[in-house]
Scaffold this active site. Sequence first.
Site, PDB file in Angstrom:
ATOM      1  N   ASP A 131      31.993 -19.423   3.047  1.00  0.00           N
ATOM      2  CA  ASP A 131      30.591 -19.624   3.415  1.00  0.00           C
ATOM      3  C   ASP A 131      29.983 -20.767   2.599  1.00  0.00           C
ATOM      4  OD1 ASP A 131      28.213 -19.192   4.706  1.00  0.00           O
ATOM      5  OD2 ASP A 131      27.906 -17.163   3.954  1.00  0.00           O
ATOM      6  N   HIS A 188      29.661 -21.353  15.709  1.00  0.00           N
ATOM      7  CA  HIS A 188      28.626 -21.276  14.678  1.00  0.00           C
ATOM      8  C   HIS A 188      28.389 -22.634  14.030  1.00  0.00           C
ATOM      9  CE1 HIS A 188      26.142 -19.354  11.664  1.00  0.00           C
ATOM     10  NE2 HIS A 188      26.886 -19.852  10.692  1.00  0.00           N
TER      11      HIS A 188
END
Length: 369
Positions: free
Chosen positions: A160, A233
């Site tokens: 992330d 995403h």
Amino acid sequence: MIDSCPARAGAEPPPEAQPVTQDTGLAAHFIVLELLPGAAAEAALRAFFGNAAALRRSVGRRLPNQQLNLVVGIGSLAWDRLFGQPRPAGLHAFRELRGDRHHAPSTPGDVLLHIRADSVSMCFELARLITDALAGAVRLVDEVHGFRYFDGRAMIGFVDGVENPEGREAGDATVVGDEDPGFAGGSYVIVQKYLHDMTAWNALSTEEQERVIGRTKADNVEMADDVKPANSHVALNVVEDDAGNELAIVRANLPFANFSRGEFGTYFIGYARDPAVTELMLTNMFIGRPPGNTDRLLDFSTAVTGTLFFVPSQDMLAALADGHPLAGQAAAPSPADTAGAASSPGAGTLAIGSLKGQAQQLGLQEPPA
């Protein structure tokens, strides 16, 4: 990108920002509070603003190598109640997003505490001192304890925050400058708690998971544009200004889990110089770019909270203990005047007119209210 408060010979040094660009740490407490009614509650909260830095120091100096940091954010309703005008140009309630398939709710929150360190005990100790100081003045709305998962991976197994800017670029992306000079050194932060359907996610092959995200899972390499799905995403989180420059935010996300409740999720926390950047990313995800082309990750991740806060500079946060340090000065433009609007540098928001154009392409005259 506009330079954020550059130092000039003989000029006052720029206001010091809160540590919005620091590393996520190995642990974090994300705490959202609601201010209770009454003058006593308001006085207690103002006093905490003045003492926040001292509380962090009192804990952090016990084990300096644990890198304890604290960021304090203030919500729109609390700002109006405590300080009134002028207000930060981009401060407003989080705008709910309701698409055909996905929903990003707007949830209450007057104060955000983002506490991070390299140990849970440091986060706990600072949270304990703060909640003791605010006892009887606030109500706990939400509390999430995040942890670093191996090499910075989210609960779904992908690394992330890969595209976070670094160094000066991180400051340029997150710290208010001359466009809103009264609030220079501040920042904006949007927080959302996402719950993941891990059973459904883990039923996907690794290759299909990579198509959902737009990156390889093992070595964390972004797919080429001609391979990366338009509803991935990564693809939907790219936004640009009029000159084609990609606009960035700084994410400090961490995963969290509670086995007894079957909760496995990601706490999204995105710092930005202008919240319109983060809002457009979320619009792309939940409404779609173009409308209907929504983020496929949302088929497995559900947002259950959503709140926006202004993060004052260190000096302003301390000064708020005695009331509004800018009281009596001209008020900043209202959110209705600035939301989604193109502006020139120094006009209260960043020069990102393409955000308005992209929103109109999504069928929105301005970011969703």
